[in-house]
Design an enzyme around this catalytic site. Sequence first.
Site, short mmCIF file in Angstrom:
data_model
loop_
_atom_site.label_atom_id
_atom_site.label_comp_id
_atom_site.label_asym_id
_atom_site.label_seq_id
_atom_site.Cartn_x
_atom_site.Cartn_y
_atom_site.Cartn_z
N ASP A 147 0.37 6.27 -6.54
CA ASP A 147 0.42 6.57 -5.12
C ASP A 147 -0.78 5.98 -4.36
O ASP A 147 -1.89 5.92 -4.87
CB ASP A 147 0.43 8.09 -4.95
CG ASP A 147 0.57 8.53 -3.51
OD1 ASP A 147 1.58 8.18 -2.88
OD2 ASP A 147 -0.34 9.21 -2.99
N GLU A 173 2.48 1.77 -5.17
CA GLU A 173 2.89 2.01 -3.79
C GLU A 173 1.79 1.44 -2.90
O GLU A 173 0.76 2.07 -2.68
CB GLU A 173 3.07 3.51 -3.51
CG GLU A 173 3.70 3.80 -2.16
CD GLU A 173 2.87 4.69 -1.26
OE1 GLU A 173 3.17 4.76 -0.06
OE2 GLU A 173 1.89 5.29 -1.73
#
Length: 646
Positions: free
Chosen positions: A324, A377
């Site tokens: 993330d 990401e």
Amino acid sequence: MTGTINRQLQPVEVFSLFSSGDIALFQAGSHYRLYEKMGAHTMEFEGVRGTYFAVWAPDAAFVAVMGDFNDWDHYSHTLYPRWDRSGIWEGFIAGVEEGEMYKYFIRSNSGEELRKGDPYAFYWELRPKTASIVRRLDHTWKDKKWMKERRSRNSLNSPYSVYEVHLGSWRKPDSNDEESFYSYTEIAAMLVPYVKEMGFTHVELMPVTEHPFDGSWGYQQAGYYAPTSRYGTPQDFMEMIEAFHLADIGVILDWVPSHFPYDAHGLFRFDGSHVYEYADMRKGFHPDWNSYIFNYARSEVRSFLLSNAIFWLDKFHADGLRVDAIASMIHLDYSRERGAWEPNILGGNENLEAISFLKKLNETVYALFPDVQTIAEDSTSHFGVSRPTFMGGLGFGMKWMMGWMNDTLDYFKKDPIHRKWYQNDLTFSVVYAFGENYMLPLSHDEVVHGKSPLIYKMPGDEWQKFANLRLLYGYMMTHPGTKLLFMGGEFGQTSEWNYKQELDWHLLQYAPHKRLQDFVKDLNRLYTSSTALYEQQFDAAGFEWIVVNDYDNCILAYTRKGKADKDVLLVVMNMTPVPREQYPVGIPVGSGHWEEVINSDDPKYYGSGVVNTGLLKAVKQFYNGREYVLPLRLPPLGITVLRWTE
């Protein structure tokens, strides 16, 4: 487990699981199995059963273990600092067995007193309680066949279609009670067959690590080494992953090495000093998420994170990690105003320590587990995110294609009458599509915070909304790259995702929603059964534009190619509600026939029935730079895919 005060009289024994080599690796930022040393480990020492505790608190003056076993006394079970000044406090406490709740009582050198959970605990109390729990990770795995064969399932030239799930809201026992959850076991019994039936190859679980606040969706974590107790025990979670594997479905875990919350029992100021986070808040505090940023320059923190990544691959057989918020990690000026950040030693805005850590992370993961994938990401144009570190890249296996997502959704939101002016929104992605190994994401982030569900991003009446959404999904599944779709999108969820409620499953009683679900199912089947769509999904050789300049009619056509010469699919999209009859498509091959394999306007998908039937043969006619023409019926707001056969 109270009433056992007599155990206070048993001293903490001096005992260590650490070798000098462990300490050297820990302090070098290269220890990748700290979970075997740190934390709480039940064992037998000199014929006595108990638990060994080890915690890193380099600025502590005093550390003790407190729990039910000593009526939470702060002083009866003291840990001892290691002689090597590593900052590790350790000791063996006789009689402490699995299931005991505990915390560390820490007095800092400044005199501050803290009560902290164990950063390496394998299990925690159910929130709002915050104690760690002694837990073993014993499990007899039954997924040997999957583990042996998963290299082919996870390779970059294999189909990779991901269903993103939030376990607490996919389904609920009581949809009106936000505190009601199914267990890992119950979720697996429903979710595994559903994902299998829908044809997805992988499931991605939004963060399952222990977190104090449900509203963070798991992205603000306190227990990095523990699956959340909301749904059961670590073994229950292992069995869930195993159930996916037995159904030939891979499991990707959402992993958050970018930031953590400031809860009193967590990592923040762990021993009264900035242990895990940067001391300089220009680097150590995240203004968007009101959280704290790991100190990637500190070797012991790097070992903590490196070990954590390996932990989930090793102990839980995860098949990949979606990492993330990469952009926030590698840029010092991320979400910061001028003057609120300090350039690196080279004068740039890159966090060189974070970049170094990510390279180390990927090198270690792929060295130990070459059959998994790490997926970044990242919303920036940083060079080589999914390129090997020896080429100057970060070493990830894949990267989310955020530009494609933004441009595509912007395009589809527009009324078809205006789309001819914005064709570049769809074609531009191919310009850079092969610079990285891209995954095309339609994730949870696109259906929250007032952005509306996907179905309501689409213009027009009800029929047109569903036609547009089917067209969007067809475009995603035939565009180069792997795929990700957030739960609910497959049947046209009509409300924004809310972590407190289950999905709107009742919508499946209505034909538009049920037939959209059928279309997504068939798209997955097409993708996973067509080598032309995945063998060269990261290679420009697998894609060719056929029609790219028919702006007035809003038509796009392209081919997808496998490695074999005759492995070709023709994709044609009509972005207007006007059907086209006998639309000429110039094609590179004349011999053989074309057969329609899927059409989003098929009545079985709630379409109007503008389809191509039977075997179609090209006509010899020079058109659009090619020697043969294939006349086609193009569906309104639709996509048709045809396969070439001899």
